[in-house]
Scaffold this motif. Structure first.
Motif, PDB file in Angstrom:
ATOM      1  N   ASP A 173      82.988  79.928  19.254  1.00 49.91           N
ATOM      2  CA  ASP A 173      83.092  79.279  18.080  1.00 49.91           C
ATOM      3  C   ASP A 173      84.410  80.031  17.485  1.00 49.91           C
ATOM      4  O   ASP A 173      84.951  80.478  17.872  1.00 49.91           O
ATOM      5  CB  ASP A 173      81.752  79.685  16.906  1.00 49.91           C
ATOM      6  CG  ASP A 173      81.660  78.704  15.769  1.00 49.91           C
ATOM      7  OD1 ASP A 173      82.363  77.945  15.653  1.00 49.91           O
ATOM      8  OD2 ASP A 173      80.858  79.008  15.053  1.00 49.91           O
ATOM      9  N   GLN A 176      86.627  83.270  12.053  1.00 52.54           N
ATOM     10  CA  GLN A 176      87.139  83.185  10.620  1.00 52.54           C
ATOM     11  C   GLN A 176      88.488  83.395  10.107  1.00 52.54           C
ATOM     12  O   GLN A 176      89.190  82.670   9.333  1.00 52.54           O
ATOM     13  CB  GLN A 176      85.908  83.933   9.877  1.00 52.54           C
ATOM     14  CG  GLN A 176      86.054  83.440   8.281  1.00 52.54           C
ATOM     15  CD  GLN A 176      85.572  82.273   7.946  1.00 52.54           C
ATOM     16  OE1 GLN A 176      85.167  81.418   8.800  1.00 52.54           O
ATOM     17  NE2 GLN A 176      85.787  81.653   6.745  1.00 52.54           N
ATOM     18  N   ARG A 198      79.521  71.595  16.473  1.00 51.49           N
ATOM     19  CA  ARG A 198      78.451  72.263  15.513  1.00 51.49           C
ATOM     20  C   ARG A 198      78.676  71.611  14.119  1.00 51.49           C
ATOM     21  O   ARG A 198      79.521  72.349  13.383  1.00 51.49           O
ATOM     22  CB  ARG A 198      78.840  73.753  15.298  1.00 51.49           C
ATOM     23  CG  ARG A 198      78.309  74.407  16.617  1.00 51.49           C
ATOM     24  CD  ARG A 198      78.673  75.806  16.551  1.00 51.49           C
ATOM     25  NE  ARG A 198      78.486  76.513  17.950  1.00 51.49           N
ATOM     26  CZ  ARG A 198      78.606  77.942  17.988  1.00 51.49           C
ATOM     27  NH1 ARG A 198      78.955  78.821  17.147  1.00 51.49           N
ATOM     28  NH2 ARG A 198      78.580  78.317  19.302  1.00 51.49           N
ATOM     29  N   ALA A 200      79.054  70.527  10.355  1.00 53.10           N
ATOM     30  CA  ALA A 200      78.699  71.341   9.077  1.00 53.10           C
ATOM     31  C   ALA A 200      79.750  71.194   8.249  1.00 53.10           C
ATOM     32  O   ALA A 200      80.832  70.999   8.696  1.00 53.10           O
ATOM     33  CB  ALA A 200      78.218  72.613   9.590  1.00 53.10           C
ATOM     34  N   HIS A 202      81.482  73.907   5.662  1.00 52.85           N
ATOM     35  CA  HIS A 202      81.276  75.347   5.424  1.00 52.85           C
ATOM     36  C   HIS A 202      82.202  75.789   4.230  1.00 52.85           C
ATOM     37  O   HIS A 202      83.262  75.087   4.051  1.00 52.85           O
ATOM     38  CB  HIS A 202      81.985  76.414   6.735  1.00 52.85           C
ATOM     39  CG  HIS A 202      81.415  76.202   7.903  1.00 52.85           C
ATOM     40  ND1 HIS A 202      80.286  76.830   8.202  1.00 52.85           N
ATOM     41  CD2 HIS A 202      81.549  75.173   8.723  1.00 52.85           C
ATOM     42  CE1 HIS A 202      79.891  76.455   9.359  1.00 52.85           C
ATOM     43  NE2 HIS A 202      80.416  75.605  10.008  1.00 52.85           N
ATOM     44  N   GLU A 203      81.455  76.443   3.305  1.00 52.85           N
ATOM     45  CA  GLU A 203      82.265  76.918   2.077  1.00 52.85           C
ATOM     46  C   GLU A 203      82.943  78.149   2.464  1.00 52.85           C
ATOM     47  O   GLU A 203      82.315  79.209   3.103  1.00 52.85           O
ATOM     48  CB  GLU A 203      81.184  76.974   0.928  1.00 52.85           C
ATOM     49  CG  GLU A 203      80.579  75.720   0.598  1.00 52.85           C
ATOM     50  CD  GLU A 203      79.852  75.668  -0.709  1.00 52.85           C
ATOM     51  OE1 GLU A 203      79.705  77.028  -1.117  1.00 52.85           O
ATOM     52  OE2 GLU A 203      79.113  74.708  -1.056  1.00 52.85           O
ATOM     53  N   LEU A 204      84.154  78.443   1.830  1.00 52.71           N
ATOM     54  CA  LEU A 204      84.843  79.755   2.060  1.00 52.71           C
ATOM     55  C   LEU A 204      85.812  79.812   0.997  1.00 52.71           C
ATOM     56  O   LEU A 204      86.131  78.862   0.229  1.00 52.71           O
ATOM     57  CB  LEU A 204      85.397  79.640   3.539  1.00 52.71           C
ATOM     58  CG  LEU A 204      86.572  78.668   3.787  1.00 52.71           C
ATOM     59  CD1 LEU A 204      87.521  79.075   4.946  1.00 52.71           C
ATOM     60  CD2 LEU A 204      85.839  77.492   4.406  1.00 52.71           C
ATOM     61  N   ARG A 212      86.753  74.366   1.799  1.00 54.94           N
ATOM     62  CA  ARG A 212      85.763  73.516   2.599  1.00 54.94           C
ATOM     63  C   ARG A 212      86.404  73.488   4.109  1.00 54.94           C
ATOM     64  O   ARG A 212      87.568  73.250   4.328  1.00 54.94           O
ATOM     65  CB  ARG A 212      85.461  72.163   2.144  1.00 54.94           C
ATOM     66  CG  ARG A 212      85.011  72.579   0.827  1.00 54.94           C
ATOM     67  CD  ARG A 212      83.403  73.161   0.724  1.00 54.94           C
ATOM     68  NE  ARG A 212      82.919  72.869  -0.758  1.00 54.94           N
ATOM     69  CZ  ARG A 212      83.230  73.905  -1.505  1.00 54.94           C
ATOM     70  NH1 ARG A 212      84.050  74.752  -1.433  1.00 54.94           N
ATOM     71  NH2 ARG A 212      82.413  73.915  -2.661  1.00 54.94           N
ATOM     72  N   ARG A 213      85.653  73.958   5.311  1.00 59.72           N
ATOM     73  CA  ARG A 213      85.877  73.508   6.565  1.00 59.72           C
ATOM     74  C   ARG A 213      84.805  72.616   7.000  1.00 59.72           C
ATOM     75  O   ARG A 213      83.407  72.975   7.107  1.00 59.72           O
ATOM     76  CB  ARG A 213      85.968  74.684   7.347  1.00 59.72           C
ATOM     77  CG  ARG A 213      85.993  74.623   8.832  1.00 59.72           C
ATOM     78  CD  ARG A 213      86.255  75.810   9.667  1.00 59.72           C
ATOM     79  NE  ARG A 213      84.958  76.646   9.835  1.00 59.72           N
ATOM     80  CZ  ARG A 213      84.187  76.590  10.663  1.00 59.72           C
ATOM     81  NH1 ARG A 213      84.343  75.748  11.692  1.00 59.72           N
ATOM     82  NH2 ARG A 213      83.123  77.490  10.723  1.00 59.72           N
TER      83      ARG A 213
END
Length: 240
Positions: A173, A176, A198, A200, A202-204, A212-213
Motif C-alpha cells: 500500500d 503515508q 483499494r 476509498a 481518505h481524509e488527511l 483528501r486522497r
C-alpha cells in the motif's frame, strides 16, 4: 460539467467482460465529460506498440472516437503498461502525461498519478521500477524481436506474481509520509491515484489543512471512476 478519472482496467483478451464494460463506458459517460484521464494500467501488459493484438487496435479506435467527439483524453503510464508509446498515443488520440501532473479543476488543485511511486515501503518493487524506467534499457528491450520480448515479459510477470505472494498488504500500500510529501511538494489538497486497487476517499491533513486522497478501484467485477465537478469529488462504482 465534469472531468472523469479511471485506472487499473488491466485489459487483456482473456477478460472480454471488462473490455465490453470499458467500450460501453467510452460510448456513454466518457462522451459527456469535459475530459477523461486514464491513470495507468489500462492494459494488463504492454511489450511494445508494434505488438499485433486486435484488442489494442479496438481500444485505440474507441478512444479515438471519444476524442473526435470533442473530449480530450490523457494517459499516465502504470506499472503494467509503462512501455505504451507515441504510436499508440497517435492512433488513439490520447495525450501522454508525465508520471505526476497537477490539474486546476473547478477551483481545485488536484495532483494525479498512477500511485506506484507512493508505495515506498516496497523496496524490492521500487528498485525494480528504477531499473526498468531507464530509457536506455527500454530502448534495448523494444529493439528485441517480438518473440523475445514476449518470453521476457512472461518470465517477469511470473516473477512479480511470486514476489507479491510473499508481501503483506501493508507493504504494497502507499506510504503515508510519501503521500504527504508529494502533496506538499505540489501544493495541493487533493490527490487522485490508482494502483493499489483499494478504492476509498481518505481524509488527511497536509500542512495543517484538510486534504483528501481519492483511490480508484480496479475494474475486476465493476467499473470505477472518480468524477470531479464544480459540485464536488465523487468516487463512483458502476456495473459493466
Amino acid at each position: 460539467m465534469a472531468t472523469l478519472f479511471i485506472a487499473d482496467l488491466h485489459l487483456c483478451p482473456e477478460e472480454p467482460a471488462i473490455t465490453a464494460g470499458f467500450l460501453h463506458f467510452l460510448a456513454g459517460p466518457a462522451r459527456e465529460a469535459d475530459a477523461l484521464y486514464i491513470l495507468g494500467d489500462l492494459f494488463e501488459a504492454w511489450i511494445g506498440d508494434d505488438e499485433p493484438v486486435p484488442l489494442h487496435r479496438d481500444i485505440a479506435q474507441a478512444i479515438r472516437a471519444v476524442v473526435d467527439h470533442g473530449v480530450p483524453c490523457y494517459f499516465i503510464h502504470g506499472n503494467r503498461d509503462f512501455l505504451l508509446g507515441k504510436r499508440f498515443a497517435r492512433e488513439s488520440g490520447m495525450q501522454l502525461l508525465p508520471e505526476s501532473q497537477v490539474l486546476n479543476l473547478y477551483g481545485r488543485r488536484v495532483l494525479i498519478m498512477h500511485g506506484d511511486t507512493l508505495c515506498t515501503d516496497d523496496a524490492g518493487y521500487q528498485a525494480f521500477r528504477a531499473k526498468v524506467h531507464q530509457p536506455w534499457l527500454q530502448r534495448l528491450f523494444l529493439a528485441l524481436p517480438l518473440w523475445v520480448r514476449k518470453r521476457i515479459a512472461t518470465r517477469m510477470r511470473a516473477g512479480s506474481k511470486a514476489a507479491n505472494s510473499t508481501k503483506t498488504q501493508a507493504i504494497m500500500d502507499v506510504n503515508q509520509p510519501a503521500v504527504e510529501a508529494a502533496m506538499t511538494q505540489h501544493g495541493v489538497q487533493w490527490l487522485i491515484h490508482g494502483h493499489t486497487h483499494r478504492p476509498a476517499v481518505h481524509e488527511l491533513v497536509v500542512n495543517g489543512d484538510a486534504a483528501r486522497r481519492v483511490v480508484l478501484g480496479a475494474w475486476h467485477h465493476e467499473g470505477s471512476m472518480v468524477k470531479v465537478s464544480p459540485d464536488g469529488v465523487e468516487l463512483i462504482h458502476f456495473p459493466f
